[in-house]
Write a protein that holds these residues in place. Structure first.
Motif, mmCIF file in Angstrom:
data_model
loop_
_atom_site.group_PDB
_atom_site.id
_atom_site.type_symbol
_atom_site.label_atom_id
_atom_site.label_comp_id
_atom_site.label_asym_id
_atom_site.label_seq_id
_atom_site.Cartn_x
_atom_site.Cartn_y
_atom_site.Cartn_z
ATOM 1 N N PHE A 1 0.834 -1.197 0.000
ATOM 2 C CA PHE A 1 0.000 0.000 0.000
ATOM 3 C C PHE A 1 0.874 1.255 0.000
ATOM 4 C CE2 PHE A 1 -2.574 2.955 2.839
ATOM 5 C CZ PHE A 1 -3.369 3.438 1.808
ATOM 6 N N THR A 2 1.928 1.220 0.794
ATOM 7 C CA THR A 2 2.854 2.366 0.850
ATOM 8 C C THR A 2 3.520 2.581 -0.495
ATOM 9 O OG1 THR A 2 3.253 2.032 3.213
ATOM 10 C CG2 THR A 2 4.888 3.318 1.988
ATOM 11 N N ASP A 3 3.938 1.480 -1.124
ATOM 12 C CA ASP A 3 4.534 1.582 -2.466
ATOM 13 C C ASP A 3 3.585 2.297 -3.417
ATOM 14 O OD1 ASP A 3 6.852 0.140 -1.795
ATOM 15 O OD2 ASP A 3 5.958 -1.775 -2.397
ATOM 16 N N ALA A 4 2.339 1.832 -3.441
ATOM 17 C CA ALA A 4 1.355 2.375 -4.380
ATOM 18 C C ALA A 4 1.131 3.861 -4.146
ATOM 19 C CB ALA A 4 0.043 1.606 -4.263
ATOM 20 N N ARG A 5 1.080 4.283 -2.902
ATOM 21 C CA ARG A 5 0.877 5.705 -2.620
ATOM 22 C C ARG A 5 2.083 6.519 -3.058
ATOM 23 N NH1 ARG A 5 -2.099 7.134 2.945
ATOM 24 N NH2 ARG A 5 -2.468 9.005 1.692
ATOM 25 N N ASP A 6 3.265 5.988 -2.846
ATOM 26 C CA ASP A 6 4.478 6.686 -3.298
ATOM 27 C C ASP A 6 4.509 6.788 -4.822
ATOM 28 O OD1 ASP A 6 5.321 6.987 -0.684
ATOM 29 O OD2 ASP A 6 6.747 5.317 -0.751
ATOM 30 N N TRP A 7 4.159 5.698 -5.504
ATOM 31 C CA TRP A 7 4.155 5.709 -6.969
ATOM 32 C C TRP A 7 3.093 6.651 -7.506
ATOM 33 C CZ3 TRP A 7 4.023 -0.336 -6.992
ATOM 34 C CH2 TRP A 7 5.300 -0.819 -6.682
ATOM 35 N N MET A 8 1.957 6.698 -6.856
ATOM 36 C CA MET A 8 0.903 7.613 -7.281
ATOM 37 C C MET A 8 1.401 9.054 -7.213
ATOM 38 S SD MET A 8 -2.814 8.273 -5.513
ATOM 39 C CE MET A 8 -3.419 9.962 -5.470
ATOM 40 N N THR A 9 2.071 9.397 -6.123
ATOM 41 C CA THR A 9 2.580 10.762 -5.956
ATOM 42 C C THR A 9 3.628 11.093 -7.006
ATOM 43 O OG1 THR A 9 2.149 10.711 -3.570
ATOM 44 C CG2 THR A 9 3.745 12.337 -4.369
ATOM 45 N N ALA A 10 4.593 10.188 -7.170
ATOM 46 C CA ALA A 10 5.664 10.435 -8.134
ATOM 47 C C ALA A 10 5.143 10.415 -9.569
ATOM 48 C CB ALA A 10 6.772 9.396 -7.958
ATOM 49 N N PRO B 1 -10.751 -3.416 -1.719
ATOM 50 C CA PRO B 1 -10.657 -2.438 -0.632
ATOM 51 C C PRO B 1 -10.203 -1.099 -1.186
ATOM 52 C CG PRO B 1 -8.776 -3.929 -0.596
ATOM 53 C CD PRO B 1 -9.722 -4.461 -1.632
ATOM 54 N N ALA B 2 -10.546 -0.021 -0.514
ATOM 55 C CA ALA B 2 -10.137 1.312 -0.975
ATOM 56 C C ALA B 2 -8.629 1.448 -1.055
ATOM 57 C CB ALA B 2 -10.715 2.375 -0.047
ATOM 58 N N THR B 3 -7.906 0.605 -0.339
ATOM 59 C CA THR B 3 -6.439 0.635 -0.416
ATOM 60 C C THR B 3 -5.928 0.331 -1.823
ATOM 61 O OG1 THR B 3 -6.441 -1.657 0.386
ATOM 62 C CG2 THR B 3 -5.982 0.082 2.009
ATOM 63 N N TRP C 1 -3.000 2.337 -6.214
ATOM 64 C CA TRP C 1 -2.386 1.544 -7.278
ATOM 65 C C TRP C 1 -3.080 1.800 -8.612
ATOM 66 C CZ3 TRP C 1 1.488 -0.604 -9.433
ATOM 67 C CH2 TRP C 1 1.341 -1.566 -10.433
ATOM 68 N N LEU C 2 -4.409 1.875 -8.599
ATOM 69 C CA LEU C 2 -5.135 2.161 -9.834
ATOM 70 C C LEU C 2 -4.701 3.503 -10.416
ATOM 71 C CD1 LEU C 2 -8.763 1.064 -8.830
ATOM 72 C CD2 LEU C 2 -7.000 -0.288 -9.981
ATOM 73 N N ARG C 3 -4.500 4.472 -9.554
ATOM 74 C CA ARG C 3 -4.068 5.799 -10.013
ATOM 75 C C ARG C 3 -2.609 5.784 -10.466
ATOM 76 N NH1 ARG C 3 -5.732 10.248 -12.597
ATOM 77 N NH2 ARG C 3 -4.641 12.114 -11.894
ATOM 78 N N ALA C 4 -1.755 5.079 -9.749
ATOM 79 C CA ALA C 4 -0.340 5.008 -10.129
ATOM 80 C C ALA C 4 -0.179 4.437 -11.535
ATOM 81 C CB ALA C 4 0.441 4.168 -9.113
ATOM 82 N N ARG C 5 -0.943 3.388 -11.846
ATOM 83 C CA ARG C 5 -0.894 2.816 -13.193
ATOM 84 C C ARG C 5 -1.272 3.858 -14.236
ATOM 85 N NH1 ARG C 5 -4.686 -2.406 -12.960
ATOM 86 N NH2 ARG C 5 -6.099 -0.652 -13.333
ATOM 87 N N GLU C 6 -2.349 4.586 -13.960
ATOM 88 C CA GLU C 6 -2.843 5.577 -14.916
ATOM 89 C C GLU C 6 -1.782 6.637 -15.212
ATOM 90 O OE1 GLU C 6 -5.777 5.986 -16.571
ATOM 91 O OE2 GLU C 6 -6.736 4.183 -15.780
ATOM 92 N N VAL C 7 -1.247 7.244 -14.167
ATOM 93 C CA VAL C 7 -0.352 8.382 -14.395
ATOM 94 C C VAL C 7 0.999 7.957 -14.957
ATOM 95 C CG1 VAL C 7 -1.453 9.980 -12.794
ATOM 96 C CG2 VAL C 7 0.231 8.369 -11.914
#
Length: 207
Positions: free
Chosen positions: A5-14, A129-131, A135-141
């Motif tokens: 989950f932490t990975d995905a949030r970091d990737w989404m931000t970057a 889960p909302a978590t 990840w869904l957003r990280a893939r998109e961006v």
């Protein structure tokens, strides 16, 4: 699974920063230039990414309130979001892209651990889960930053993200990636984007 989950949030931000930076400063002519997605212009792609943030924001609202809120209000909602952006001037479209990304990040930051565990339904009908939303957003961006057909390629994306992306696409496509090619090329092939792998079967665009 090679992501947390932490990975995905970091990737989404970057990835969000990468996409917004890549889209910044485009002229009106640049907005109408083709992308790596057949038939898509940059204006359509940027509209899609902005609308995607709004749509995922609906899932975050669901998690925050407990009230079912689908990503799109109707089956043609995704297409409507893309169409909305094609009528905007470049500056207006850029403002929507940035505003939607900021609103999504702010809404996510406000969720409690309990809210993050809320089950929501994606546009594809999957209950997750909302978590899963970062990840869904990280893939998109990240993937669409490549699709802008500027200076960014799959080789510019983090290897750890590409590993997770290959796992995700393989699970959905049922395709088995080759062990012979570089990770960015394998990811590009599985995503249905241009690649340099020799003998890999053609795959349609994914995402």
């Amino acid at each position: 699974m090679s992501r947390s989950f932490t990975d995905a949030r970091d990737w989404m931000t970057a990835g969000t920063t990468m996409f917004i930076t890549a889209a910044a400063g485009l002229t009106e002519a640049d907005y109408d230039a083709p992308t790596l997605l057949p038939g898509w212009r940059r204006r359509q792609l940027i509209s899609h990414v902005a609308a995607n943030a709004d749509a995922l924001g609906n899932l975050v609202h669901w998690a925050a309130t407990g009230r079912p809120t689908p990503m799109y209000a109707s089956p043609d909602g995704r297409a409507a979001g893309i169409e909305r952006g094609t009528t905007m001037a470049g500056a207006e479209l850029d403002a929507w892209l940035r505003r939607s990304a900021d609103l999504l990040a702010t809404a996510m930051a406000a969720l409690t651990d309990e809210q993050w565990a809320t089950r929501v339904v994606t546009a594809q009908g999957r209950t997750v889960p909302a978590t899963e939303t970062p990840w869904l957003r990280a893939r998109e961006v990240y993937v669409h930053a490549v699709d802008l057909a500027g200076d960014i390629g799959f080789g510019d994306l983090p290897d750890v993200f590409l590993t997770a992306l290959v796992e995700d696409i393989t699970a959905k496509r049922g395709a088995v990636p080759t062990d012979d090619g570089p990770l960015p090329e394998v990811a590009a092939w599985l995503a249905g984007r241009p690649h340099t792998l020799v003998g890999a079967p053609a795959l349609g665009p994914w995402l």
